[in-house]
Design an enzyme around this catalytic site. Structure first.
Site, PDB file in Angstrom:
ATOM      1  N   HIS A 191       0.809  -1.217   0.000  1.00 51.35           N
ATOM      2  CA  HIS A 191       0.000   0.000   0.000  1.00 51.35           C
ATOM      3  C   HIS A 191       0.844   1.271   0.000  1.00 51.35           C
ATOM      4  O   HIS A 191       0.390   2.314  -0.445  1.00 51.35           O
ATOM      5  CB  HIS A 191      -0.910   0.035   1.235  1.00 51.35           C
ATOM      6  CG  HIS A 191      -1.960  -1.038   1.235  1.00 51.35           C
ATOM      7  ND1 HIS A 191      -1.733  -2.294   1.720  1.00 51.35           N
ATOM      8  CD2 HIS A 191      -3.240  -1.030   0.776  1.00 51.35           C
ATOM      9  CE1 HIS A 191      -2.841  -3.026   1.597  1.00 51.35           C
ATOM     10  NE2 HIS A 191      -3.770  -2.286   1.020  1.00 51.35           N
ATOM     11  N   ARG A 207      -2.230 -14.714  24.065  1.00 50.77           N
ATOM     12  CA  ARG A 207      -2.924 -15.344  25.174  1.00 50.77           C
ATOM     13  C   ARG A 207      -2.137 -15.003  26.443  1.00 50.77           C
ATOM     14  O   ARG A 207      -1.100 -15.622  26.734  1.00 50.77           O
ATOM     15  CB  ARG A 207      -2.956 -16.867  24.947  1.00 50.77           C
ATOM     16  CG  ARG A 207      -4.026 -17.694  25.706  1.00 50.77           C
ATOM     17  CD  ARG A 207      -3.990 -17.565  27.148  1.00 50.77           C
ATOM     18  NE  ARG A 207      -5.054 -18.283  27.856  1.00 50.77           N
ATOM     19  CZ  ARG A 207      -5.765 -17.693  28.811  1.00 50.77           C
ATOM     20  NH1 ARG A 207      -5.608 -16.419  29.117  1.00 50.77           N
ATOM     21  NH2 ARG A 207      -6.660 -18.414  29.474  1.00 50.77           N
ATOM     22  N   CYS A 210      -3.368 -22.335  21.204  1.00 52.12           N
ATOM     23  CA  CYS A 210      -3.952 -22.356  22.537  1.00 52.12           C
ATOM     24  C   CYS A 210      -4.834 -23.591  22.660  1.00 52.12           C
ATOM     25  O   CYS A 210      -5.527 -23.964  21.702  1.00 52.12           O
ATOM     26  CB  CYS A 210      -4.766 -21.085  22.752  1.00 52.12           C
ATOM     27  SG  CYS A 210      -5.553 -21.030  24.362  1.00 52.12           S
ATOM     28  N   TYR A 249      -6.024 -26.711  31.707  1.00 54.87           N
ATOM     29  CA  TYR A 249      -5.373 -27.307  30.543  1.00 54.87           C
ATOM     30  C   TYR A 249      -5.291 -28.831  30.639  1.00 54.87           C
ATOM     31  O   TYR A 249      -4.225 -29.427  30.470  1.00 54.87           O
ATOM     32  CB  TYR A 249      -3.987 -26.674  30.327  1.00 54.87           C
ATOM     33  CG  TYR A 249      -4.081 -25.203  30.019  1.00 54.87           C
ATOM     34  CD1 TYR A 249      -4.849 -24.760  28.948  1.00 54.87           C
ATOM     35  CD2 TYR A 249      -3.430 -24.253  30.794  1.00 54.87           C
ATOM     36  CE1 TYR A 249      -4.968 -23.405  28.662  1.00 54.87           C
ATOM     37  CE2 TYR A 249      -3.544 -22.893  30.522  1.00 54.87           C
ATOM     38  CZ  TYR A 249      -4.314 -22.487  29.454  1.00 54.87           C
ATOM     39  OH  TYR A 249      -4.428 -21.152  29.176  1.00 54.87           O
TER      40      TYR A 249
END
Lengths: 546, 546
Positions: B144, B218, B265, B401
């Site tokens: 651009h 995250r 994640c 987790y």
């Protein structure tokens, strides 16, 4: 000397299956004593398996008390009259409840029709022996070999086998499969020549270790007759190293390494895939998987002695079997050198299976065992090992044992585009109850196996009895696994509560491994033209009676 | 000197996002030049990415010829009158076709409503900048920044920003997140404090490498302010070895190792799982995954210097971040020592991301990168490394987790019974077209990503446009992967033929890795209370217009 060997082996073979007697075969039989159906004592051999020992104690009690009492009225009927004589064909034709259920033990014939439903191990297990000899099954389940069981059996004696009937018809001399070993009658045969067979579900998960005689057998060619005294394994040396020609004794001089490994054929559960659309391959049900304790030399030790080292460029260890087709083409396969050279990968040149020399059907005297990898790479009757820059050029490495998209058919398949199967994906199946069975409401025991490739441990098995709407976690049995080296399956069990008003159960199992890989829900989207890698949720439909 | 740094950094920040000006923050800004939105030149930085260079050339041609011609009539309208003045709020309120689409460049305001549909990169990409500054996007797509594009833009100028509007309201001094870095406006924010955001699908798979400013973020806690000159990494020594206190310079003295790694994640695609039943966690869509080229010291080299060796018993390498909550509790996680010590596992203490010092949001100055393993173990702002006999006692290792059966809820969950997530399962998603989009019949381009944990390569992506009845194989793009070390994703693409009479498409993708693991068909059976491991087939429904 051969005669002595012959005696020591053959006299222990049950008469009903003692089909070979020509001197030409003495050597083979001497080499394959491990193929004989000697009793194995699970509770002694596998001392970890306490639950099994307990179960047999319970059964023993049943046999010792309940059953003997129930059949008290049968006592003293043992005939002193001259016995009726039957042919093996007579016995074979009595193999279901309609014809009556006959079995033999030694030369005696028994009609156990009325005992089938009272068999403490369950009717289905006794029915595996219907129409044939009991010995192969008693060899597996030594609890039977006790006075009170023999006493009970005597009640059902109806006669004896014709003496001349123990001689089998001679086999065709030109048949390349003529020298194949004798197999256990419980095996479900998917192909006789080459021999391919699986244990029935109810025996498959009876214990953590699969007894040698019923370990699933996947042969691609006739079983070779190898003399352990003249056997040599040729290991091609590295540049600058030296080639080896190893006798069995030489192989025994390497450090002995033992490891419990589950082998699974890439085609296990193919029969479910072929229901979606025709596939090319044997109709394996859930039994092309088995577990044994293997012992042998580590491949990395043998390769190191031949001067091989890990190199930066990708390389492959190629194996060649001593089985071959009429053109002399041997079975072959390969694995990456990185796996072969990694001591933690525990790749074996195995000469023992469950504490016995390898049975002939399983590669006597030496086979490769590649933990966590598809059965097709565990080359049997191993003759040659070499390290190459390319994968094995064997048909079975390059033109078979690969997975494809459901859109690929035999007109469009390009075997060069798919990687050869090495590690297998997460798998599980239900072995009890079986599809179409009738179960009683109340507590229903659901049982099966679960395994994943690459040393990934099974961490959970979810079971549904309502077609997948709700799930319960099964209890995992069997040995704890080393991290990253979970080479063997887990047997699992769930006791589900089934209300009396329930008419049927749609049972499903699905397993999860420690990379949290899961099984796909359905078969059709993983369908492939060779019917390999069939690992969708396993589904079983049963009727419930109050 | 600080002032000089301030100038060199801040003058290049677009006025519209230059929100920090107090001297207290100068040091932070100086330390985080990599957070500034400098142009990145994909075709220079990533010379392998020829296809992208080609695409930009095509676009450049379009911009240089076609578009300029089409808009010839707009020329010479550039106002010489005194400009109208707007606030940033005015601009922000013009962010959709109904209100009009305004953007800013420097202090100039443009109404590009009529240009949106003519944007050579597609309307959706331009709409990402609607209501805000163009600079962050021009920084990503350097094509651009050319005279003919500026000339074109000038046609749409409607005024300027109020000078006083470039001063932002001051932030709350007591806010622990007050020092968080400035983020790229294209990021879709799932949580502001802590900051959690993902790139939109149309940018996610624009290239093989995710540009740093839009790499998914995250964070569990506020971003710490670390001075690279005083930073020290503490490595606890082995018994008999010595503990290390490593400066950034010390870390640079270890051999520099580079590797391209995809981070994902555990909660990626959680939003699909929460549609089945409520889960606890951020509503990540398909963008909690990104790929970068990382460089740093190998963890195995650093551990070896501290005297650590692989041991027979299972051990773990525990990491502690320098981010902490108000009680002083730091983020922490661990991985098995076997992975940490394996040079082939390529675990890094990374100080570079795509050739730049780590951005603050991604762990400046040092983070762990564990190829093939869930993002949660790639501890950022690394402060401490130790080898322990147990896994990290961090909440995020032991109480988060982990995966569970769909039957487990917050009343029944037992975190001790599930293994912490390390390697992730096979994953894929569609990034183009997006759900609910309208596509034209004819050739429809379907695009997405696929990745598997543990170094397992993606070998195939199957795409269906008829809800799973039939499948086509997508073309895999991106770098070829080393065997067993396929740490990075594959971008895939399929050009599907869609007949004019077709009203809608139910597009699905599913990937296969080299252990032939596949994705599950549906979400509900893998639902879990934390909404992790959401890797069912990705489904997108679009309307077709002739």
């Amino acid at each position: 000397m051969l005669l002595q060997l012959y005696r020591s082996v053959v006299v222990r073979l049950p008469q009903a299956i003692r089909v070979k007697s020509t001197p030409l075969r003495l050597c083979i039989q001497a080499c394959s004593t491990n193929d004989s159906l000697e009793p194995q004592h699970p509770s002694l051999t596998f001392s970890d398996d306490n639950s099994r020992t307990r179960r047999w104690k319970v059964m023993g009690t049943l046999l010792g008390l309940g059953v003997v009492l129930v059949y008290h009225e049968h006592r003293c009927r043992a005939s002193q009259e001259s016995p009726r004589m039957y042919s093996k064909e007579d016995v074979r034709s009595h193999n279901n409840p309609k014809t009556g259920v006959w079995v033999t033990l030694g030369s005696e014939v028994f009609d156990v029709t009325k005992f089938v439903d009272l068999h403490p191990g369950g009717p289905s297990k006794l029915m595996l022996a219907a129409g044939g000899p009991l010995e192969p099954f008693w060899a597996l389940y030594a609890v039977h070999n006790q006075p009170h069981v023999r006493e009970l059996l005597a009640e059902y004696k109806i006669g004896e086998l014709n003496p001349e009937d123990s001689m089998s018809p001679s086999v065709e001399a030109s048949d390349p499969y003529a020298d194949d070993p004798i197999r256990h009658p419980a095996l479900r045969i998917n192909s006789q020549r080459p021999f391919n067979a699986e244990p029935p579900p109810e025996l498959l998960t009876e214990g953590y270790i699969t007894p040698n005689p019923i370990f699933f057998t996947r042969n691609h060619l006739p079983v070779p007759n190898l003399d352990p005294h003249t056997y040599r394994l040729h290991v091609v040396g590295a540049p600058g190293g030296q080639s080896l020609s190893l006798s069995l004794d030489d192989l025994h001089k390497f450090p002995k390494h033992e490891v419990t490994v589950t082998l699974q054929c890439a085609g296990n559960r193919r029969s479910e895939m072929s229901k979606v659309k025709e596939v090319k391959g044997l109709e394996w049900r859930t039994g092309a998987i088995s577990t044994a304790r293997w012992a042998g030399a580590r491949l990395c030790d043998v390769l190191a002695q031949a001067g091989h080292r890990l190199c930066d460029s990708e390389a492959h260890v190629c194996f060649e079997g001593l089985d071959s087709d009429p053109t002399g083409t041997a079975y072959g396969a390969s694995i990456p050198l990185a796996r072969a050279m990694d001591p933690e990968a525990e790749v074996l040149l195995a000469y023992e299976m469950n504490g016995q020399p390898l049975p002939r059907d399983h590669g006597f005297p030496v086979r490769v065992v590649v933990p966590g990898v598809v059965g097709a790479r565990h080359v049997k009757w191993l003759g040659r090992v070499s390290v190459e820059s390319e994968e094995s050029y064997s048909h079975w490495q390059r033109r078979d044992y690969k997975g494809f998209s459901p859109s690929v058919d035999w007109d469009t398949v390009n075997f060069d585009l798919a990687p050869s199967i090495q590690e297998l994906p997460i798998q599980s199946a239900i072995t009890q109850p079986q599809d179409g069975a009738i179960v009683e409401s109340g507590e229903v025991t659901i049982k099966g196996y679960a395994w994943s490739g690459g040393g990934r441990a099974v961490i959970r098995v979810d079971v549904s009895v309502d077609g997948g709407l709700t799930w319960q976690e099964a209890e995992l049995e069997g040995e704890e696994q080393c991290p990253r080296k979970a080479w063997a399956w887990r047997i699992w069990q769930l006791k589900a509560q089934v209300p009396a008003e329930q008419k049927e159960l749609n049972i499903i199992c699905k397993a999860v491994d420690d990379s949290y890989n899961v099984q796909p829900d359905t078969v059709a989207p993983i369908w492939n033209l060779r019917g390999v890698l069939s690992n969708a949720w396993h589904r079983v439909h049963v009727q419930v009676v109050p």
